[in-house]
Each structure stands twice: as structure tokens, then as C-alpha cells.
Design a protein around this motif. Structure first.
Motif, PDB file in Angstrom:
ATOM      1  N   MET A 166     -26.240   0.421  72.740  1.00  0.00           N
ATOM      2  CA  MET A 166     -25.402  -0.310  71.798  1.00  0.00           C
ATOM      3  C   MET A 166     -25.105   0.568  70.588  1.00  0.00           C
ATOM      4  O   MET A 166     -25.967   1.346  70.173  1.00  0.00           O
ATOM      5  N   PRO A 167     -23.923   0.456  70.005  1.00  0.00           N
ATOM      6  CA  PRO A 167     -23.688   1.085  68.704  1.00  0.00           C
ATOM      7  C   PRO A 167     -24.426   0.283  67.644  1.00  0.00           C
ATOM      8  O   PRO A 167     -24.725  -0.899  67.843  1.00  0.00           O
TER       9      PRO A 167
ATOM     10  N   ALA B 174     -31.049   0.072  69.276  1.00  0.00           N
ATOM     11  CA  ALA B 174     -29.682   0.103  69.798  1.00  0.00           C
ATOM     12  C   ALA B 174     -29.493   1.268  70.763  1.00  0.00           C
ATOM     13  O   ALA B 174     -28.811   1.138  71.793  1.00  0.00           O
ATOM     14  N   GLU B 175     -30.092   2.395  70.456  1.00  0.00           N
ATOM     15  CA  GLU B 175     -29.992   3.550  71.352  1.00  0.00           C
ATOM     16  C   GLU B 175     -30.621   3.224  72.702  1.00  0.00           C
ATOM     17  O   GLU B 175     -30.062   3.568  73.754  1.00  0.00           O
TER      18      GLU B 175
ATOM     19  N   PRO C  35     -22.539  -1.829  79.653  1.00  0.00           N
ATOM     20  CA  PRO C  35     -22.516  -2.109  78.218  1.00  0.00           C
ATOM     21  C   PRO C  35     -21.278  -2.927  77.851  1.00  0.00           C
ATOM     22  O   PRO C  35     -20.201  -2.735  78.425  1.00  0.00           O
ATOM     23  N   ALA C  36     -21.425  -3.826  76.914  1.00  0.00           N
ATOM     24  CA  ALA C  36     -20.306  -4.675  76.495  1.00  0.00           C
ATOM     25  C   ALA C  36     -19.221  -3.836  75.801  1.00  0.00           C
ATOM     26  O   ALA C  36     -19.520  -2.815  75.188  1.00  0.00           O
TER      27      ALA C  36
ATOM     28  N   MET D  67     -25.418  -7.832  68.736  1.00  0.00           N
ATOM     29  CA  MET D  67     -25.277  -8.357  70.092  1.00  0.00           C
ATOM     30  C   MET D  67     -24.012  -7.862  70.772  1.00  0.00           C
ATOM     31  O   MET D  67     -22.999  -7.573  70.129  1.00  0.00           O
ATOM     32  N   GLY D  68     -24.090  -7.772  72.100  1.00  0.00           N
ATOM     33  CA  GLY D  68     -22.918  -7.462  72.900  1.00  0.00           C
ATOM     34  C   GLY D  68     -22.057  -8.704  73.017  1.00  0.00           C
ATOM     35  O   GLY D  68     -22.312  -9.562  73.858  1.00  0.00           O
ATOM     36  N   SER D  69     -21.051  -8.803  72.170  1.00  0.00           N
ATOM     37  CA  SER D  69     -20.207 -10.009  72.141  1.00  0.00           C
ATOM     38  C   SER D  69     -18.996  -9.909  73.048  1.00  0.00           C
ATOM     39  O   SER D  69     -18.356 -10.913  73.346  1.00  0.00           O
ATOM     40  N   GLY D  70     -18.663  -8.703  73.510  1.00  0.00           N
ATOM     41  CA  GLY D  70     -17.513  -8.522  74.377  1.00  0.00           C
ATOM     42  C   GLY D  70     -17.759  -9.021  75.790  1.00  0.00           C
ATOM     43  O   GLY D  70     -18.896  -9.039  76.273  1.00  0.00           O
TER      44      GLY D  70
END
Length: 411
Positions: free
Chosen positions: A165-166, A160-161, A213-214, A203-206
Motif C-alpha cells: 500500500m502507499p 504499508a510496505e 493491490p487496490a 485502506m484499499g478503497s478502490g
């Protein structure tokens, strides 16, 4: 059958089953779709553990309902002997979300099913996604073992890093895995029939249009009972060395479990399988000479009783089974080296095997490189790979004492 009464009883059962988790601030239960027990069949093979459900004995009717669940919860009605490595939809999945503040919301169980994503989500447009894979095994007494879930949590955080991503904390990750396994307990195969494969996704859902980044992330876990990854089982597989396509490059994302790493191997893998090979072994992209890994497995080479495997240097996934096999091998007195291994050494090896969550240990019967085929041993299942496979799977399934402290038992 009175379906409305049955649904109430099902809900009562769920509340009782997860009552010990009710105080956990990370999780809740959400059943947003109708529960249709008529579509679910059960069979009983292990005695019921009364700690699973708190039985209210005030009325005979509730006692009968509780007894019915005691008899029904252990196994789903499927043919365990025919399990392969394919998706079998189960009862529940787990989901929690993280917004721009970097904090994950309270997670919840949901009925297994499709999810909704924006067409502009980061995972669909820019591949901002990671996944993990781990397994749960059933012991002879009916209890369930997880294998090193904290290692998967740490690897997801590392990935994630790299992918901006968080990620859930190790505690959140492990607790979510425990919750989803217990929610789908009846899908954990009987001992010796397979395992419950656990697939966490981040996952980046935004929604995001420009490359960035999402603004929102989803952590989701689903599970499926599985058998052997390769249809051959512990029988030897046949690999072909790929010298045109490459899985990863220095400075890229080959060392993290991002979704894009796996789509990139499909072309070479599909061509190899069409020619009768089990899978593809990749070389480094700089020298095109040194071993990296198979499509989804790490590779080991044995020569003169010395076990060697490619060193982790950013282009190779740090497999948890790889790490475990190294420790098991060392505990058994083998000499293990992590270093560069040339394709020439591979062809001159006494024995070759692959490791991974899905395959555990898979012996290699032959390697084909530039049209030359090299076979290993009479049957392809070497002494070292068979020894290590037996040692690790016995530990994972609770057949031997876990002196490593790797397993987590669920009751």
C-alpha cells in the motif's frame, strides 16, 4: 433561534479557527452536511486563548459572536467522569485519497459520519487495511499534547510496505493528526479525566475483483474521547495463557498493525472474557512455549529487578508505548532485556505488566496457564509497573518536564 444566521456564524468561526492552516497544501476544509449547532452543547472550564480565533471588531454583532465562541469552544457537554474506552462521535474526521500514481490528494476535514465504499473494495474483500492509535492529552493550562506522532507515521509506512500500500509521508501524517485534534479540540478531556484517542486508518478503497493491490487508497482519521481501556483502570487485570489459538506466525503480518491481526484474536478473547478473564496472552506458534503478546498489548516480566520483554522478531507488534517504557525504565536505572521468555519464567515472575497506547501500563494480577493460576504480589500492582506508569503518564500529560523530546504541543 435564527438557524440560517447561526449556520453562517458557525462557518465564519470554522474559517477563522483554521485560518493558520489555509496555506498548507495538504489540507482543506469541506463541510458537506448541514451543521446543526442546536445538537451541540458546550461548557467552559478553561480561559480562552485569543490566538484560537481572529476576532473582527468592526461591528458589535461580530464581537458578540466571537465572544460566544470564546466561551463555548473548550469542552463538549458530556460526563467526563463516566468515560470508558468506547466510541463517542465527535465533530470532524479527516480524509485524503491516493490513486494509482502513488500520490495522495489534498486532504480535507469533513463532518464525522459514514463513508462510502465499493462492495469490491480491497479492504472489504482482501483485508488490505492498516490502522494506528495515538492519544492527545490536555495540560492544566488548556494546551494539548500529542505523544510521539511521528513514530505512528513511521510504523504505518512500515506496515504499508508489507501490505503493498502507499502511505502518507511522515509530514502528511503528523500534520493531519494536528489538524484533526484542533478541529475536535472541545472533545479533549480535562486533565486527569482521560484523553482523546486518535485513530488513523489506511485502506484499499478502490474496487478490485481478483486478488491484487487496490487501485485507490483512503487515509482517514477520526477521534474519540476515552477513559481507561480496562474497566479496572490501574487495578490489576487477570490473563489466561492461550495454547490452542495463535495470534501470528513467522513470516506473517504479526509485526505490522494490519486489521486482520485483530479479528483473529476475537474468538479466544471472547471465550476468555466469558470465563471472567480480562484478556488473553498468546504463545509462539512454533514451540508453543515462548511469550508473544496480549491481544492488543505488549507484555513485560519482572524478576529480581530485571525487566524482560519478548524481542521483536516479526510476530510481535513494535509498540510505541513498549518502546517508550523501555527507554523510561533505562533512564531510571533498570536493566531491560529484549529476549525469548518462556511461559515457565512468566509463572515464576515477581511482577508482570502490559503496555499499549490504549492501556499505557496495565499491571497483571494473575496468570492462568493450563488451569493453574499464579498471582503476583498482595494487590497485583507491582512497584515497577506503578513507577513506570506514573513516569510515562506524567510525561504524556505535561505534568513533568519532557526530557525525551517526545511530546508535541498544540496551542
Amino acid at each position: 433561534m435564527d438557524c440560517s444566521r447561526t449556520m453562517i456564524n458557525d462557518r465564519l468561526h470554522i474559517n477563522r479557527l483554521f485560518s493558520p492552516l489555509a496555506s498548507n497544501p495538504f489540507f482543506s476544509f469541506s463541510d458537506k452536511r448541514p451543521f446543526r449547532p442546536s445538537s451541540l452543547k458546550f461548557q467552559t472550564q478553561f480561559p480562552f486563548n485569543p490566538s484560537h480565533i481572529q476576532v473582527d471588531t468592526n461591528t458589535r454583532r461580530e464581537a458578540v459572536v466571537a465572544t460566544t465562541y470564546r466561551e463555548a469552544l473548550e469542552f463538549a457537554d458530556i460526563n467526563w467522569d463516566s468515560l470508558g474506552f468506547g466510541l463517542v462521535p465527535t465533530d470532524y474526521m479527516f480524509m485524503m485519497k491516493c490513486s494509482q500514481d502513488g500520490k495522495f490528494s489534498k486532504g480535507e476535514l469533513q463532518r464525522y459520519g459514514n463513508i462510502e465504499l465499493s462492495p469490491s473494495s480491497g479492504v472489504l474483500n482482501y483485508g488490505q487495511g492498516l490502522f494506528e492509535g495515538l492519544k492527545a492529552y490536555r495540560k492544566e493550562d488548556g494546551s494539548i499534547l500529542l505523544f510521539r506522532p511521528e513514530e505512528n507515521a513511521l510504523r504505518m509506512r512500515m506496515g504499508a510496505e508489507r501490505m503493498c500500500m502507499p502511505a502518507p509521508s511522515v509530514e502528511q501524517f503528523v500534520d493531519a493528526v494536528k489538524l484533526i485534534v484542533m478541529a475536535n479540540k472541545r472533545w479533549v478531556p480535562p486533565q486527569g479525566k482521560g484523553s482523546l484517542y486518535i485513530r488513523p486508518l489506511l485502506m484499499g478503497s478502490g474496487a478490485v475483483l481478483g486478488l491484487a493491490p487496490a487501485p485507490e487508497y483512503t487515509f482517514l482519521i477520526y477521534v474519540s474521547p476515552v477513559g481507561n481501556y480496562f474497566k479496572e483502570g490501574l487495578a490489576p487485570i487477570n490473563l489466561v495463557v492461550e495454547n490452542e489459538f495463535h495470534r501470528a506466525t513467522p513470516g506473517g503480518t504479526g509485526g505490522v498493525k494490519t486489521i486482520g491481526n485483530y479479528a483473529s484474536v476475537l474468538k479466544a478473547q471472547t471465550a476468555a472474557k466469558a470465563k471472567g478473564y480480562s484478556d488473553v496472552l498468546y504463545l509462539d506458534s512454533v514451540h508453543k512455549r515462548y511469550l508473544e503478546e496480549v491481544s492488543s498489548c505488549n507484555v513485560f516480566v519482572v524478576k529480581d529487578k530485571i525487566i524482560s520483554t519478548p524481542a521483536i522478531k516479526g510476530t510481535i507488534l513494535p509498540g510505541i508505548t513498549r518502546k517508550s517504557i523501555i527507554d523510561v525504565a533505562c533512564s531510571k536505572g533498570y536493566q531491560v532485556e529484549e529476549r525469548q521468555i518462556s511461559v515457565e519464567e512468566l509463572l515464576d515472575a515477581d511482577e508482570v505488566f502490559c503496555t499499549g497506547t490504549a492501556v499505557v501500563v496495565s499491571p497483571v494480577g494473575s496468570i492462568t496457564y493450563l488451569g493453574k493460576r499464579v498471582s503476583y504480589g498482595d494487590k497485583g500492582v507491582g512497584v515497577v509497573s506503578e513507577n513506570l506508569y506514573s513516569a510515562l503518564t506524567s510525561l504524556q500529560m505535561g505534568l513533568t518536564e519532557d526530557k525525551m523530546g517526545w511530546t508535541v504541543e498544540l496551542n
